[in-house]
Enzyme design. Structure first.
Site, PDB file in Angstrom:
ATOM      1  N   GLU A  28       9.929   1.016  10.676  1.00  0.00           N
ATOM      2  CA  GLU A  28      10.891   2.120  10.461  1.00  0.00           C
ATOM      3  C   GLU A  28      10.120   3.398  10.731  1.00  0.00           C
ATOM      4  OE1 GLU A  28      13.995   1.630   9.559  1.00  0.00           O
ATOM      5  OE2 GLU A  28      14.077  -0.236   8.408  1.00  0.00           O
ATOM      6  N   CYS A  30      13.625  10.831   6.456  1.00  0.00           N
ATOM      7  CA  CYS A  30      13.484  10.229   7.782  1.00  0.00           C
ATOM      8  C   CYS A  30      14.720  10.425   8.639  1.00  0.00           C
ATOM      9  CB  CYS A  30      13.151   8.760   7.644  1.00  0.00           C
ATOM     10  SG  CYS A  30      14.098   7.941   6.378  1.00  0.00           S
ATOM     11  N   LYS A  61       0.844  -1.197   0.000  1.00  0.00           N
ATOM     12  CA  LYS A  61       0.000   0.000   0.000  1.00  0.00           C
ATOM     13  C   LYS A  61       0.879   1.248   0.000  1.00  0.00           C
ATOM     14  CE  LYS A  61      -1.889   2.612   3.106  1.00  0.00           C
ATOM     15  NZ  LYS A  61      -1.826   3.891   2.378  1.00  0.00           N
ATOM     16  N   GLU A  88       9.819  15.904  15.663  1.00  0.00           N
ATOM     17  CA  GLU A  88      10.262  15.877  14.277  1.00  0.00           C
ATOM     18  C   GLU A  88       9.448  16.887  13.472  1.00  0.00           C
ATOM     19  OE1 GLU A  88       8.891  12.266  12.342  1.00  0.00           O
ATOM     20  OE2 GLU A  88      10.794  12.138  11.293  1.00  0.00           O
TER      21      GLU A  88
HETATM   22  P1  NAD Z   1       2.033   7.907   8.526  1.00  0.00           P
HETATM   23  O1  NAD Z   1       2.451   7.049   9.625  1.00  0.00           O
HETATM   24  O2  NAD Z   1       0.916   8.844   8.731  1.00  0.00           O
HETATM   25  O3  NAD Z   1       1.670   7.034   7.252  1.00  0.00           O
HETATM   26  C1  NAD Z   1       2.514   6.029   6.723  1.00  0.00           C
HETATM   27  C2  NAD Z   1       1.668   5.013   5.997  1.00  0.00           C
HETATM   28  O4  NAD Z   1       0.800   4.368   6.926  1.00  0.00           O
HETATM   29  C3  NAD Z   1       0.781   5.581   4.920  1.00  0.00           C
HETATM   30  O5  NAD Z   1       0.754   4.698   3.811  1.00  0.00           O
HETATM   31  C4  NAD Z   1      -0.581   5.633   5.589  1.00  0.00           C
HETATM   32  O6  NAD Z   1      -1.652   5.572   4.681  1.00  0.00           O
HETATM   33  C5  NAD Z   1      -0.528   4.362   6.440  1.00  0.00           C
HETATM   34  N1  NAD Z   1      -1.470   4.335   7.550  1.00  0.00           N
HETATM   35  C6  NAD Z   1      -2.052   5.373   8.198  1.00  0.00           C
HETATM   36  N2  NAD Z   1      -2.883   4.915   9.160  1.00  0.00           N
HETATM   37  C7  NAD Z   1      -2.813   3.555   9.133  1.00  0.00           C
HETATM   38  C8  NAD Z   1      -3.426   2.513   9.891  1.00  0.00           C
HETATM   39  N3  NAD Z   1      -4.273   2.770  10.873  1.00  0.00           N
HETATM   40  N4  NAD Z   1      -3.114   1.251   9.599  1.00  0.00           N
HETATM   41  C9  NAD Z   1      -2.231   0.953   8.626  1.00  0.00           C
HETATM   42  N5  NAD Z   1      -1.634   1.899   7.863  1.00  0.00           N
HETATM   43  C10 NAD Z   1      -1.915   3.186   8.115  1.00  0.00           C
HETATM   44  O7  NAD Z   1       3.348   8.690   8.091  1.00  0.00           O
HETATM   45  P2  NAD Z   1       3.448   9.761   6.961  1.00  0.00           P
HETATM   46  O8  NAD Z   1       2.789  10.998   7.475  1.00  0.00           O
HETATM   47  O9  NAD Z   1       3.004   9.226   5.668  1.00  0.00           O
HETATM   48  O10 NAD Z   1       5.024   9.921   6.825  1.00  0.00           O
HETATM   49  C11 NAD Z   1       5.780  10.710   7.682  1.00  0.00           C
HETATM   50  C12 NAD Z   1       6.408   9.884   8.780  1.00  0.00           C
HETATM   51  O11 NAD Z   1       7.102   8.771   8.281  1.00  0.00           O
HETATM   52  C13 NAD Z   1       7.442  10.658   9.551  1.00  0.00           C
HETATM   53  O12 NAD Z   1       7.209  10.530  10.924  1.00  0.00           O
HETATM   54  C14 NAD Z   1       8.762  10.029   9.195  1.00  0.00           C
HETATM   55  O13 NAD Z   1       9.734  10.063  10.169  1.00  0.00           O
HETATM   56  C15 NAD Z   1       8.378   8.633   8.904  1.00  0.00           C
HETATM   57  N6  NAD Z   1       9.353   8.025   8.014  1.00  0.00           N
HETATM   58  C16 NAD Z   1      10.241   7.131   8.531  1.00  0.00           C
HETATM   59  C17 NAD Z   1      11.194   6.559   7.715  1.00  0.00           C
HETATM   60  C18 NAD Z   1      12.167   5.563   8.257  1.00  0.00           C
HETATM   61  O14 NAD Z   1      12.779   4.855   7.497  1.00  0.00           O
HETATM   62  N7  NAD Z   1      12.346   5.449   9.548  1.00  0.00           N
HETATM   63  C19 NAD Z   1      11.236   6.867   6.366  1.00  0.00           C
HETATM   64  C20 NAD Z   1      10.323   7.782   5.870  1.00  0.00           C
HETATM   65  C21 NAD Z   1       9.375   8.352   6.707  1.00  0.00           C
END
Ligand code: NAD
Ligand code: MN
Length: 429
Positions: free
Chosen positions: A200, A234, A124, A331
């Protein structure tokens, strides 16, 4: 159902190579789509978003025929009559849920390891950036990956993501995203069928700059540690600690460099800084800056939306940030440099401040003193430590956080274990 769709990685290891070749043939198209969809400047999309994705498939394609166990002598009393050997087996159907900052690269990091180990996947993409994943699906069919092995399922997190976490036939969920959603996913995975999880998550990575550093490099890479991919990174350095005696010089050189950055259309090949990913994210960043000002940090540069159409955020610098402030703890995921000083020579003091976070994704240190660099790298509580460099991720280097930045690794040999289970076979003869 699971065992029927499971397949042997050995029989198809040529196909991920073909897939990487096809991605390379389509790299300009992929980079254009990625740039339009995510706001990444085209030149970066081509080199990093798409370039590293291709390298990742090549790297893991090489592992397809090297998934193997061990032979272990057991029962020391009669060692010649007993033997355990281990086999590494695929898990079955794996779900992958990824964020919007590096849409294709996050797909690649997880999918390539998942496929190399013989699993099938349902991925997804983030709701705001599904396009390169769909193009990838098309290329995977052309590459001859058997039907049903790669499934791309766009949709919202609350709907599709949640269903994947809850699904009783899925045996593993690989997630990259925020810490709160990661916790929710882990809970759902546990309560449904105890599926294996890797997370992650967010970060607030410290970068420590000592006065004995190579200043040119520290300025250049310090800029990159914050402004790379407009801060939607990230491992972005969320906290810069600069030794007092070079603090003012460092800051003035950074501001001088920021003024040279070309902000504009990400498809323009000369642009350095593109728009933020989507409106809500830009708004969050503006609020973040307001919060910094309200708490008394000094807004030295930027902090506003750029006066042009689109979700452009000024590259921003805050100084005199104190550890208790919101902007020192949370962050931003945007182009906001958060700087504070530390007393000359206070290595242990700055280490303590650097480690005083629930996050532990990445970290960095700049110094010419190798002993100091090693001392600091041993004590930093982070999954990655960069010494005299930053943002240097590599397909062969395991990547993943400590503490509430999650667990499990992407990339490198370690990533294979996230998508395998070990079977011990014990024989007496
Ligand atoms: P998010 O957690 O809101 O969303 C990530 C994914 O999870 C999306 O595809 C979203 O649709 C899905 N999602 C949302 N609610 C869900 C649920 N209840 N069940 C299953 N899936 C669900 O994060 P974001 O806003 O898209 O991205 C930003 C965040 O991602 C930042 O905090 C950043 O640090 C983190 N990030 C971490 C890394 C890493 O490698 N550690 C890399 C990139 C981004
Ligand atoms: Mn979100």
């Amino acid at each position: 159902m699971v065992s029927e769709v499971m397949f042997c990685s050995l029989t198809y290891c040529g196909r991920p190579v073909r897939l990487a070749d096809l991605m390379e043939e389509h790299q300009e198209e992929l980079a254009t789509i990625e740039s339009i969809d995510s706001g990444a400047v085209y030149t970066l999309a081509l080199k990093t978003h798409v370039g590293m994705s291709i390298q990742t498939f090549r790297y893991f394609a090489g592992w397809c025929d090297k998934i193997q166990g061990k032979t272990i002598p057991i029962n020391q009393a009669r060692p010649n009559r007993n033997l355990t050997f281990t086999k590494r087996e695929p898990l079955g159907v794996c779900a992958i849920v990824i964020p919007w900052n590096y849409p294709l690269m996050m797909l690649a990091w997880k999918s390539a390891a998942c496929l190399a180990t013989g699993n099938t996947l349902v991925l997804k993409p983030a709701q705001v950036t599904p396009l390169t994943a769909l193009k990838f699906a098309e290329l995977s069919v052309k590459a001859g990956i058997p039907k049903g092995v790669i499934n791309i399922l766009p949709g919202s997190g609350g709907m599709v993501g949640q269903r994947l976490s809850d699904h009783p036939d899925i045996r593993k969920l690989g997630f990259t995203g925020s810490t709160p959603i990661g916790k929710q996913i882990m809970k759902s995975c546990a309560l449904s069928n105890l599926k294996k999880v890797s997370l992650e998550l967010g970060g607030k990575s410290p970068l420590i700059i000592f006065s004995d550093c190579d200043m040119d490099k520290a300025v250049r890479m310090g800029m990159g540690s914050v402004f790379f991919n407009k801060g939607e990174n990230c491992i972005a350095a969320g906290r810069l600690f600069v030794e007092e005696s070079i603090h003012d010089e460092f800051i003035s050189r950074v501001v001088k460099e920021i003024k040279k950055m070309k902000i504009g259309d990400p498809l323009d090949r000369s642009t350095d800084h593109g728009p933020q990913n989507h409106r809500a994210h830009l708004e969050k960043l503006l609020e973040y800056c307001e919060m910094g000002v309200k708490e008394g940090a000094i807004l030295l540069y930027g902090g506003k939306q750029v006066d042009r159409p689109g979700f452009f955020m000024e590259p921003t610098v805050f100084t005199d940030v104190e550890d208790h402030m919101f902007i020192a703890k949370e962050e931003s995921f945007g182009p906001i440099m958060v700087v504070s000083k530390f007393k000359d020579g206070d290595v242990d003091g700055v280490l303590q401040r650097a480690n005083d976070s629930e996050y532990g994704l990445a970290s960095g240190v700049f110094t010419r003193d190798i002993n100091k660099a090693m001392y600091v790298s041993e004590r930093l509580e982070a999954g990655t430590v960069f010494i005299n460099t930053y943002n240097k991720t590599d397909v062969a280097s395991p990547f993943g956080g400590f503490k509430q930045s999650g667990f499990g690794k992407d990339l490198g040999e370690d990533a294979l274990l996230e998508y395998l289970r070990t079977k011990s076979v014990t024989v007496e003869y």
